[in-house]
Design a protein around this motif. Structure first.
Motif, PDB file in Angstrom:
ATOM      1  N   GLY A   1      46.104  44.802  46.683  1.00  0.00           N
ATOM      2  CA  GLY A   1      44.958  44.075  46.150  1.00  0.00           C
ATOM      3  C   GLY A   1      43.868  43.957  47.197  1.00  0.00           C
ATOM      4  N   ILE A   2      42.674  43.624  46.741  1.00  0.00           N
ATOM      5  CA  ILE A   2      41.559  43.392  47.659  1.00  0.00           C
ATOM      6  C   ILE A   2      40.935  42.037  47.349  1.00  0.00           C
ATOM      7  CG2 ILE A   2      41.082  45.848  47.983  1.00  0.00           C
ATOM      8  CD1 ILE A   2      38.737  45.561  46.052  1.00  0.00           C
ATOM      9  N   MET A   3      40.247  41.484  48.333  1.00  0.00           N
ATOM     10  CA  MET A   3      39.590  40.194  48.155  1.00  0.00           C
ATOM     11  C   MET A   3      38.144  40.305  48.625  1.00  0.00           C
ATOM     12  SD  MET A   3      40.752  36.372  49.420  1.00  0.00           S
ATOM     13  CE  MET A   3      40.865  36.805  51.161  1.00  0.00           C
ATOM     14  N   ILE A   4      37.228  40.029  47.737  1.00  0.00           N
ATOM     15  CA  ILE A   4      35.802  39.986  48.062  1.00  0.00           C
ATOM     16  C   ILE A   4      35.298  38.604  47.667  1.00  0.00           C
ATOM     17  CG2 ILE A   4      33.523  40.985  47.648  1.00  0.00           C
ATOM     18  CD1 ILE A   4      34.965  43.591  46.814  1.00  0.00           C
ATOM     19  N   LEU A   5      34.770  37.860  48.624  1.00  0.00           N
ATOM     20  CA  LEU A   5      34.330  36.490  48.378  1.00  0.00           C
ATOM     21  C   LEU A   5      32.819  36.426  48.195  1.00  0.00           C
ATOM     22  CD1 LEU A   5      36.506  34.541  50.983  1.00  0.00           C
ATOM     23  CD2 LEU A   5      37.055  35.187  48.628  1.00  0.00           C
ATOM     24  N   SER A   6      32.413  35.655  47.209  1.00  0.00           N
ATOM     25  CA  SER A   6      30.990  35.445  46.955  1.00  0.00           C
ATOM     26  C   SER A   6      30.837  34.351  45.921  1.00  0.00           C
ATOM     27  CB  SER A   6      30.336  36.734  46.428  1.00  0.00           C
ATOM     28  OG  SER A   6      28.998  36.493  46.021  1.00  0.00           O
ATOM     29  N   SER A   7      29.732  33.633  45.986  1.00  0.00           N
ATOM     30  CA  SER A   7      29.410  32.723  44.893  1.00  0.00           C
ATOM     31  C   SER A   7      29.139  33.541  43.635  1.00  0.00           C
ATOM     32  CB  SER A   7      28.181  31.883  45.235  1.00  0.00           C
ATOM     33  OG  SER A   7      27.024  32.705  45.289  1.00  0.00           O
ATOM     34  N   ILE A   8      29.306  32.918  42.494  1.00  0.00           N
ATOM     35  CA  ILE A   8      29.020  33.605  41.239  1.00  0.00           C
ATOM     36  C   ILE A   8      27.559  34.028  41.190  1.00  0.00           C
ATOM     37  CG2 ILE A   8      28.862  33.291  38.731  1.00  0.00           C
ATOM     38  CD1 ILE A   8      31.350  31.487  38.953  1.00  0.00           C
ATOM     39  N   ALA A   9      26.662  33.163  41.653  1.00  0.00           N
ATOM     40  CA  ALA A   9      25.233  33.455  41.596  1.00  0.00           C
ATOM     41  C   ALA A   9      24.846  34.672  42.428  1.00  0.00           C
ATOM     42  CB  ALA A   9      24.433  32.234  42.060  1.00  0.00           C
ATOM     43  N   GLU A  10      25.572  34.882  43.531  1.00  0.00           N
ATOM     44  CA  GLU A  10      25.192  35.934  44.467  1.00  0.00           C
ATOM     45  C   GLU A  10      26.086  37.166  44.410  1.00  0.00           C
ATOM     46  OE1 GLU A  10      22.452  35.772  46.229  1.00  0.00           O
ATOM     47  OE2 GLU A  10      22.026  33.756  45.491  1.00  0.00           O
ATOM     48  N   MET A  11      27.104  37.183  43.559  1.00  0.00           N
ATOM     49  CA  MET A  11      28.067  38.279  43.552  1.00  0.00           C
ATOM     50  C   MET A  11      27.425  39.603  43.176  1.00  0.00           C
ATOM     51  SD  MET A  11      31.237  39.022  44.081  1.00  0.00           S
ATOM     52  CE  MET A  11      32.366  40.394  43.819  1.00  0.00           C
ATOM     53  N   ASN A  12      27.647  40.613  44.007  1.00  0.00           N
ATOM     54  CA  ASN A  12      27.208  41.973  43.696  1.00  0.00           C
ATOM     55  C   ASN A  12      28.131  42.546  42.625  1.00  0.00           C
ATOM     56  OD1 ASN A  12      27.496  44.997  44.042  1.00  0.00           O
ATOM     57  ND2 ASN A  12      25.712  44.628  45.350  1.00  0.00           N
ATOM     58  N   LEU A  13      27.576  42.974  41.510  1.00  0.00           N
ATOM     59  CA  LEU A  13      28.409  43.389  40.389  1.00  0.00           C
ATOM     60  C   LEU A  13      29.140  44.702  40.650  1.00  0.00           C
ATOM     61  CD1 LEU A  13      26.284  42.300  37.306  1.00  0.00           C
ATOM     62  CD2 LEU A  13      28.103  41.082  38.488  1.00  0.00           C
ATOM     63  N   ASP A  14      28.631  45.528  41.535  1.00  0.00           N
ATOM     64  CA  ASP A  14      29.397  46.716  41.933  1.00  0.00           C
ATOM     65  C   ASP A  14      30.655  46.304  42.685  1.00  0.00           C
ATOM     66  OD1 ASP A  14      27.586  48.477  40.783  1.00  0.00           O
ATOM     67  OD2 ASP A  14      26.460  48.781  42.642  1.00  0.00           O
ATOM     68  N   ASP A  15      30.533  45.277  43.539  1.00  0.00           N
ATOM     69  CA  ASP A  15      31.707  44.748  44.227  1.00  0.00           C
ATOM     70  C   ASP A  15      32.683  44.137  43.228  1.00  0.00           C
ATOM     71  OD1 ASP A  15      30.708  45.491  46.685  1.00  0.00           O
ATOM     72  OD2 ASP A  15      29.936  43.500  47.198  1.00  0.00           O
TER      73      ASP A  15
ATOM     74  N   ASP B   1      33.142  45.062  40.133  1.00  0.00           N
ATOM     75  CA  ASP B   1      33.834  46.167  39.469  1.00  0.00           C
ATOM     76  C   ASP B   1      34.940  46.733  40.357  1.00  0.00           C
ATOM     77  OD1 ASP B   1      32.225  45.916  37.241  1.00  0.00           O
ATOM     78  OD2 ASP B   1      30.863  47.541  37.803  1.00  0.00           O
ATOM     79  N   GLN B   2      34.652  46.861  41.657  1.00  0.00           N
ATOM     80  CA  GLN B   2      35.654  47.362  42.597  1.00  0.00           C
ATOM     81  C   GLN B   2      36.847  46.419  42.670  1.00  0.00           C
ATOM     82  OE1 GLN B   2      34.279  47.572  46.649  1.00  0.00           O
ATOM     83  NE2 GLN B   2      36.207  48.405  47.423  1.00  0.00           N
ATOM     84  N   LEU B   3      36.563  45.128  42.746  1.00  0.00           N
ATOM     85  CA  LEU B   3      37.612  44.111  42.815  1.00  0.00           C
ATOM     86  C   LEU B   3      38.505  44.166  41.584  1.00  0.00           C
ATOM     87  CD1 LEU B   3      38.520  41.503  44.476  1.00  0.00           C
ATOM     88  CD2 LEU B   3      37.066  40.238  42.897  1.00  0.00           C
ATOM     89  N   TYR B   4      37.888  44.233  40.428  1.00  0.00           N
ATOM     90  CA  TYR B   4      38.653  44.227  39.185  1.00  0.00           C
ATOM     91  C   TYR B   4      39.401  45.542  38.970  1.00  0.00           C
ATOM     92  CZ  TYR B   4      36.435  39.837  37.812  1.00  0.00           C
ATOM     93  OH  TYR B   4      36.023  38.529  37.761  1.00  0.00           O
TER      94      TYR B   4
ATOM     95  N   ALA C   1      35.650  32.665  43.108  1.00  0.00           N
ATOM     96  CA  ALA C   1      35.691  32.877  41.658  1.00  0.00           C
ATOM     97  C   ALA C   1      35.985  34.325  41.257  1.00  0.00           C
ATOM     98  CB  ALA C   1      34.397  32.397  41.016  1.00  0.00           C
ATOM     99  N   PRO C   2      35.325  35.331  41.844  1.00  0.00           N
ATOM    100  CA  PRO C   2      35.629  36.702  41.423  1.00  0.00           C
ATOM    101  C   PRO C   2      37.079  37.087  41.686  1.00  0.00           C
ATOM    102  CG  PRO C   2      33.565  36.616  42.659  1.00  0.00           C
ATOM    103  CD  PRO C   2      34.234  35.289  42.837  1.00  0.00           C
ATOM    104  N   TYR C   3      37.580  36.721  42.856  1.00  0.00           N
ATOM    105  CA  TYR C   3      38.959  37.026  43.232  1.00  0.00           C
ATOM    106  C   TYR C   3      39.941  36.271  42.344  1.00  0.00           C
ATOM    107  CZ  TYR C   3      43.121  37.286  46.272  1.00  0.00           C
ATOM    108  OH  TYR C   3      44.380  37.480  46.775  1.00  0.00           O
ATOM    109  N   VAL C   4      39.693  34.985  42.138  1.00  0.00           N
ATOM    110  CA  VAL C   4      40.583  34.158  41.336  1.00  0.00           C
ATOM    111  C   VAL C   4      40.632  34.647  39.888  1.00  0.00           C
ATOM    112  CG1 VAL C   4      40.769  31.870  40.274  1.00  0.00           C
ATOM    113  CG2 VAL C   4      40.535  32.078  42.751  1.00  0.00           C
ATOM    114  N   ALA C   5      39.482  35.065  39.363  1.00  0.00           N
ATOM    115  CA  ALA C   5      39.461  35.578  37.990  1.00  0.00           C
ATOM    116  C   ALA C   5      40.366  36.797  37.863  1.00  0.00           C
ATOM    117  CB  ALA C   5      38.034  35.923  37.581  1.00  0.00           C
ATOM    118  N   SER C   6      40.363  37.650  38.867  1.00  0.00           N
ATOM    119  CA  SER C   6      41.223  38.834  38.822  1.00  0.00           C
ATOM    120  C   SER C   6      42.693  38.447  38.883  1.00  0.00           C
ATOM    121  CB  SER C   6      40.874  39.802  39.968  1.00  0.00           C
ATOM    122  OG  SER C   6      41.315  39.323  41.228  1.00  0.00           O
TER     123      SER C   6
END
Length: 246
Positions: free
Chosen positions: A94-108, A110-113, A153-158
């Motif tokens: 697995g991978i972990m990319i941290l970011s606020s929801i407001a600032e999350m890069n959507l390409d990142d 997609d990679q995370l998911y 949030a992005p990591y936890v959602a995955s």
């Protein structure tokens, strides 16, 4: 590498990483033949394999993208050819990319998911088709699904997706005597966790648990070993291995 005459066989994805490596070593110490999966660092995986063989164990390295179904089919095929069968699949990749929801890069995102959700689905699909009766499938989540830390949030959602997938697969495998569980570590001293954190932040995480320390990869490996061996009445569960973190 010769096939096993009696040893149980485990495939550990992400087996050259911090928690993955501890799990590989724990399984090998307890008589498992182990397939050590890597995504990019073959040398690291081969080093682990050579250490196991030097100590009298049985291991092979296997590589590939966990989200690529063709590559993973080939990995499972290779494990069966080299080691005879598959009793346990442990998916730590697995991978972990941290970011606020407001600032999350959507390409990142997609990679995370792709790695954490699609990868877990691909591994779970192959495991559901291949694992022998009496075996176990063990996925990985995180205790942050309960602590709701900002920027996770992005990591936890995955990982929430992984938990749901696991619980449903346990029920889909009814009658096959295969357990399916998820281990959700708390703060654990691995390169993935420690990356980007200063000493004060790490100390704060350590104090957050009643045991007042970070977990170790070996702590998590002990939980996995139990689920892979004698923990046969635990099924369709999320096991929080986190030292009492609320």
């Amino acid at each position: 590498m010769l096939k096993n005459s009696g040893s149980r066989v485990a495939l550990v994805t992400g087996g050259s990483g911090g928690i993955g490596r501890a799990i590989v070593n724990k399984l090998a110490e307890n008589g498992f033949a182990v397939a050590v999966h890597y995504s990019g660092n073959k040398l690291k995986a081969d080093t682990i394999v050579n250490e196991i063989i030097k100590n009298g164990g049985n291991a092979i390295s296997v590589g590939g993208d966990v989200a690529d179904e063709k590559s993973m089919k080939e990995v499972f095929d290779l494990v069966e050819v080299k080691l005879g069968h598959i009793d346990v699949v442990i998916n730590t990749a697995g991978i972990m990319i941290l970011s606020s929801i407001a600032e999350m890069n959507l390409d990142d995102l997609d990679q995370l998911y792709r790695t954490n959700i699609r990868g877990t689905f691909v591994i779970s699909q192959q495991a559901a088709r291949r694992v022998c009766q009496g075996g176990a499938i063990i996925n990985f989540s995180t205790s942050v699904t309960r602590t709701q830390l900002p920027t996770y949030a992005p990591y936890v959602a995955s990982k929430a997706a992984v938990e749901s997938m696991t619980m449903i697969l346990a029920r889909e495998l009814r009658g096959k005597n295969i357990t399916v569980n998820t281990v959700a570590p708390g703060p654990t001293a691995t390169p993935l966790f420690l990356d980007g954190k200063d000493k004060q932040m790490i100390d704060n995480f350590a104090r957050a648990t009643p045991l007042e320390r970070l977990g170790t990869p070996e702590d998590i490996a002990d939980t996995v070993l139990y689920l892979a061996t004698i923990g046969r009445w635990i099924n369709g569960q999320v096991i929080f291995s986190n030292g009492g973190l609320a």
